[in-house]
Each structure stands twice: as C-alpha cells, then as structure tokens.
Write a protein that holds these residues in place. Sequence first.
Motif, mmCIF file in Angstrom:
data_model
loop_
_atom_site.group_PDB
_atom_site.id
_atom_site.type_symbol
_atom_site.label_atom_id
_atom_site.label_comp_id
_atom_site.label_asym_id
_atom_site.label_seq_id
_atom_site.Cartn_x
_atom_site.Cartn_y
_atom_site.Cartn_z
ATOM 1 N N ASN C 117 0.616 -3.989 2.880
ATOM 2 C CA ASN C 117 0.032 -4.835 3.881
ATOM 3 C C ASN C 117 -1.328 -4.447 4.295
ATOM 4 O O ASN C 117 -2.382 -5.378 4.258
ATOM 5 N N ILE C 118 -1.779 -3.224 4.205
ATOM 6 C CA ILE C 118 -3.082 -2.765 4.358
ATOM 7 C C ILE C 118 -4.019 -3.202 3.059
ATOM 8 O O ILE C 118 -5.153 -3.703 3.416
ATOM 9 N N SER C 119 -3.358 -3.111 1.870
ATOM 10 C CA SER C 119 -4.217 -3.751 0.788
ATOM 11 C C SER C 119 -4.371 -5.194 1.133
ATOM 12 O O SER C 119 -5.820 -5.693 0.509
ATOM 13 N N ASN C 120 -3.651 -5.976 1.322
ATOM 14 C CA ASN C 120 -3.824 -7.403 1.719
ATOM 15 C C ASN C 120 -4.673 -7.603 2.749
ATOM 16 O O ASN C 120 -5.564 -8.525 2.780
ATOM 17 N N LEU C 121 -4.580 -6.991 3.705
ATOM 18 C CA LEU C 121 -5.433 -6.932 5.135
ATOM 19 C C LEU C 121 -7.112 -6.781 4.499
ATOM 20 O O LEU C 121 -7.835 -7.549 5.171
ATOM 21 N N GLY C 123 -8.392 -7.810 2.062
ATOM 22 C CA GLY C 123 -8.842 -8.887 1.318
ATOM 23 C C GLY C 123 -8.954 -10.055 2.133
ATOM 24 O O GLY C 123 -9.445 -11.188 1.592
ATOM 25 N N ILE C 124 -8.767 -9.934 3.501
ATOM 26 C CA ILE C 124 -8.867 -11.193 4.312
ATOM 27 C C ILE C 124 -10.420 -11.550 4.666
ATOM 28 O O ILE C 124 -11.122 -10.582 4.981
#
Lengths: 300, 250, 294
Positions: C117-121, C123-124
Amino acid sequence: MEPSKTRKRALHIENIAKRTVFLFSSISVLTTAIVVYILFSESFIFFKEVSIVEFFTSTKWSPTLRPQNFGVLPLLTGTLMIAIGASLIAIPFGLGSAIYLSEYAPKKVRKILKPILEILAGIPSIVYGFFALTVITPLIRVFLPQTQIFNALSASIAVGIMIIPMVASLSEDAMMAVPDSLRKGAYALGSTQLDVVLKVVLPAAISGIGSAFILAISRAIGETMIVAIAAGQSPTFTLNPLNSIQTMTGFMVNISLGDIQHGTIEYQTLFAIGGLLFFMTLSLNILARWIVKKQKEKLG
Amino acid sequence: MSKIIVEDLNFYYGDVQALKDVNMTIEPNEITALIGPSGCGKSTFLRAFNRMNDFIKNTSVDGSIIYDGMNIVDKDIDVVELRMKVGMVFQKPNPLPKSIFENVIYGPKRHGLKKKHLQKELVESSLKQAALWEEVKEDLNKSGFELSGGQQQRLCIARCLSMKPDILLFDEPTSALDPISTMKIEDLLVQLKEHYTIIIVTHSMHQAARISDKTAFFLNGEVIEMGETGEIFSNAKDNRTERYISGKFG
Amino acid sequence: MKDYHDQLHNYNTKPKVMLNRLFYIILLVMTMFSVFVLAILLYTIIRDSWGWFNWDFITSMPSRKAENAGIYSALLGSIWTIGLTALFSIPLGVGTALYLEEYSDKANHINRFIQLNISNLAGIPSIVYGMLGLAVFVRFLAFQRSILSGALTLTLLILPVIIVSSQEAIKSVPTNLKEASYAVGMTKWQTITGVVLPFSIPGILTGSILGVSRAMGEAAPLILVGAAGYINFAPKSVFDAYTTLPIQIFNWTSRPQAEFQKIAAAGILLLLIFLLTSNAIAIVIRNKYQNRID
C-alpha cells in the motif's frame, strides 16, 4: 538502583511504543481507504446526474457553463497528448543518460552528473511551468508561428524534461543490477561497448527499463502545475499539439481556483475526474510492478 | 547443586530438528565447552540459554532448561530479566558505535543506573575484570571502533560484566582474533570462572582442552558424549568423539 | 579451417569501432542535454529576476502593482506549512518504518499489504492528495482553508517518501549491533533508541530533508485545499488563511503583464535557493554516511 521498578517502566514504554508505531503505520492504509471511499462516493453521486455513456462518448466538456456538457474525451485527449509528448522526450533522453552513466561514464564524471540529475529531479513543477511559458513557448513560436500562446507541445516538452531524471535513475538501477560477469564474458569475446549494451545489458534489464517507462507515463498523466500554466484552459477535442488544450489535472486546478460549493455538480465533477485520474495512474503503477515481479519469477 | 539442568530439549527450525533430546547439567564456577562440527547444533543450544533464538522466525522448542527455579524455555518468562542474568559474547566483536565508556555502561544505564559517579565506578571495575582497564583508562571517550579486534572483544566482555550477570555465554569468541589476542581472552575466561558460570562454544578443540572443565561433544543435534575435559580428550568412550578430537572429521 | 582463420584476422573492425564511438557521442549529448537545460533554466530565472530580487521584495506584502509587490506573506506561509508538515510527517514516517522493519512479522499478510500500500501511495499524483485533503481536512474535520489543512495534506503526500527512505536506513543497521543490545537485557524499544536510531539517523535525515523539500515545492494539492493567491497579512495561528511560495509564484505567472513574470522569476529564485540548499545538505549527509558504511 531498583531493577524491578525500572524494568516495569521499560516494559510499560515498550508496550506504548509498540502500539504507537502500529497506529502510525495504519495511517497509510487509512489514507488509501479514505481516498478510495471519497472517490467512489462522490463519483457515484455524479453518475446519478450524468449518464456514464455521455461521460465517455461526448466530445464536449463544459461543466461550469450553460448548457452544461460532461464529455470527458477532450480532457482525455489533452492528457494523452501531454503523456505521449513527454514520453517522446523523457524515454530516449532518460534511457540514453542511463546507458551513458552505467556503461560509459568514468567514475569522476558520474560523480558530477548524478547530483546534477538529482537537482533537476528536485526542481518543483511550478518552475518547469514558468520555464515552458517563458522559454519553450517563445522558442516554438519562432519556428511555428501559428502556435498558440498556451499549447500542448510546450507543456509536454517541459513535462518530458522534468521526468528525464526519473527515467534515467530507474533505468540505471535496472542496468546496474545486470551481473558484471555477463559483461565481462562479452568483452572477452572482443565485443565493443555498443555490442555489450545492445546485446547483453539492455536485454537483461528490459523489464526494469519497461517498468521505468510505464512509471514515467503515469507521472506525466498526473503532472499538474506545468499543464495548468502552459497548456491552456480550453478543453478542445483535438490532437493538434500546437493548440491550447486542457488536461484532467488542469481542469481540477482550474475549477478549484474558483469558489465551488460543496454538493454542487461542479464539486462532484472534480471527484469524478480525480477518480478517473487515480484509477489510470494506479493501474499503470500496478502494471509496472507486475512486470518487474514477473521477470524476477522467471529468473527464479 | 547444579546451576542449570537441561532435560529432553528439542529444537526445530521449521521442520528441521536442530537439537534432539539434549540432557545436560551445568555446574557453577566451571567452564563448559561445547564442541562439534559446524551445523551440529552447539550454537543453537548456546543461544537457548538466553533465548536469542527468539529472533529467528518459525522456530519451536520443547523440553526444559531449569535455571534459578524456572523453566527458561517457557514462552511466558521475562526474557529481558533472563538476559540480564545470562550475558553473551558473540563470534565477531560487536562494539556499539559509541565511546568506550558508553559501551560498558550501555546496559546498566538503561536499567536505571543514572548517577554519574556510580557509572564511573562500574565502568572501571568492569574494564578491570575484563583486563582492559590499563589499556584504555586514558581514553574512555574514544570510539569503541578505534580499538584492535582483541580489545574490542574484551570491551564486549566488559559490557556483559557491567550487568553483573550470573552466567556468561561465549559463542566462538576468538574465531576472528589473532593468536596473541586469543591467549589473552583465554586467560581472562579462566580468571572469570571464579565468579561466573561459563559456557563456551568453540571451533577449536585445543581451546576446549586448554580452558574448560567439562566438554560436551555435539553431532547432528545430539550430545554424543559429555564429561570431564581431561577424560574426554584422553579417553573418549564413543569412537565418534575420538575420531572428531583426533581430527578425522569436522 | 584455414580460410576461416584468415577471414577472422582480416575482418575489418573499423566500422564497428566507429559505430561504437558514434553511439558514445550520442549518449554523451543526451546526458549533457539535462545539464544544458538546468543551466538555461537557472540563467533565465536569474536574468528575469535581476533587479527585482532584493530585500524589499522579500520583506513586502504582495500588491496589485508589480513594482510594490513582495513575497513576505508567502514566505511566512511556506515556513508555517512546511514546519508543521515536518513536525507531523517525520515522526509518523519514522514510526511506520520502525514498525515495518523492527516490529512486524514480514511474512504476515497484513504487514505485506501495508508495505504494498505504501508503494502504491508513492505513485499517486499529488493532486489526488489535494482532493483527499479537501474532503477530509477542509470539509469533514472543518479545518477550513487553513495552514493546518495544508500541512496535513502535505504530510500524507510525503509520508511514503519518508517511510521508504527510513526503512532503507533502518535495514542497514548491522544485526550484530542489535544482538549486542538484546544480550544485555534491552527491550526492543530500548534497542531502537540505543542502537537502531543513532546508527540510522543520517539516512533518515537525508530522506526526511528530500521529502520535506518536495512538500515545499508543491502547489497542486494546496490549490485544492484552498491556499489563497492573495494574502496581505502574516499568519498568526495554524487556523489562519495562508499562501505559500509556489502558490504565489503560480498566481503571478498566470497574470498577463510582463512585470509579473519578473517577480514570478524572483519568487522562483527564492524558492530554488531554499530547495537547492536543502538538497545539497541532504547529498552531503548521504555521502558522508556512505563513507562510514564502506
């Protein structure tokens, strides 16, 4: 010194610390949950008012003017033009720099160039926006006088320049991860550096480089201030890069500058476009990670 | 009375059994040496005494180690309390990136010893016990990293001693050191057993023969033989022990 | 066989070597392009702001007349928001990193989800954080268009950067140092404060400086949470309305008059002085720290 007392205190602190850091780490999950919830709930209200078919097929976008039109295509083509234009700059220049830095550059040169690229990556997008408007656009208009003051080309070049360091750094990481033994094997057979790069390093690093390209596109789609300054505010359904356009992010900034009231259709439009943007960038990010993971599995 | 009694101790890394039905008694004020080829389980066994195995995921243990009236294998005991009484010195010297003074006082300070003069006294007595005081008394504020390998290892011993432990565990403490430093540490261990109970894992049979009172030979997770060191080295009962000691394998 | 060897020895390597040389030159030009752009960019900004960037500019309030306009309120606004952002984001980020590296069981599904989830955040796009801030801080928690709303929004934005860099720093702490601490009866938290943090602080600091500088240059999310374009007073509390350097620059850039482009350039110069200084500090700390590891 009373060990049992200090022991008790230490254990007490340990307990509090453990709970606290767990609580902290849950904030990131909470953030995602709230983003998804907000985007869904507001978009849901939006699509009760506006048909989803009109949203994706109509070529007119004028949510704040009468008659209101809610066709997202002009914003999508605008965004697409910026993303493609930026990729055409960032991918070759970023990859070229990465190859140079990882395969050719002497250590001393590398030591100077890497921080310069980092500085370039640390410059805020608002500065690149200013640069697009005051340097790139006048330059384009020297060669193509029909270019409008605000245009997609200038903004996409600036976005491209801004993400060169990112492409370079991610691609370089991928190439650095290629074992040196492979290179040495090829050099021992009398290959030039060019042979080694094209036939050994690039094929071995291809998934990492591919994922760098996808992340670059995702970054260009989400870039905001450059397009808000230099690309214009006219949502036109066009593919001519010399025209003034509007991107999804540009629209979001534009509508936020005015005083929008909570609960109005304009307010929900913001979230519908934001939701689309979130969905697009998240998909690209997941795709990029998936490519790298796939390759890792293949290599075992 | 025995210091520690180990009964039917079994230890598993996932599905792999590392210790099989180990039984042993450890006597006070003696040096007990654990020897055997690498992978025989001697280090795992040593680390069971202060529960350092807890940091490895997916392990399980049964049987008992009775020390000070408790079964220290029990999940519910206070491991921190245990480690205060059972000190450990590791294979590679591991001084903390702090001054010599702060290295020695690291444990007691955090367990509540705040008064400066008491700290000074404790640092001095611990370094003296570790035979390091004369070499470093002028520069206690120097970084622990600036010492030689042998000095670093004695600093780590002083760090242990400052906790006033009851038992000292040594995990191949001299394997990273030169012969002269090794000799100093060995002399130190023999002096320390007057006040402490010592268990040492060693890769060197000569070291075991030189300093220990009891020796236990481990093979594939089992204790093949244990007894008086002189007895084991001159008159081993099991021929695997004899073959290992005479260098036929290992 | 003899023919083959003759062929091999007479093989003309010249075109191959020439091609290699050409490729090298192309790559060098491509790399130097970035350096060239940076030089042009800095030159343009210094040229445009020449004569406008002075003490009066820094200490004056904005004005409708370019000659009188200054950046004082935006500078104060930036200091307030960024100070608050650092105050929130560094403890949160380091705490999360400590949880993930020291406390959590990495095989556990929940913890792997948090990590993913942190990796995805990270890239937002930043503007999406603006929407989150608008819905949660401005409206739901009713902090309105205040410094607090802005700082909280920026905190969420840079949190992933700080978490990931702190994790890297914490991972680099040698296990045998931690063991030394546990072996004298330290709890996990005592080991963290006694060994882990002192050892990893340079890495954490570098990541935090880079994260906070990123927040300092951000405009898009703050536009959504209502940083104003025109503020002619110094903020007195976290609930005050505010503007920041990037917002003020954006506001000036959007005006048609050429003079406002000049003061926009002066504003950019001030912003860049801050950012380049902090980046340089971060790079110096990192280089020193890398030497220590070697």
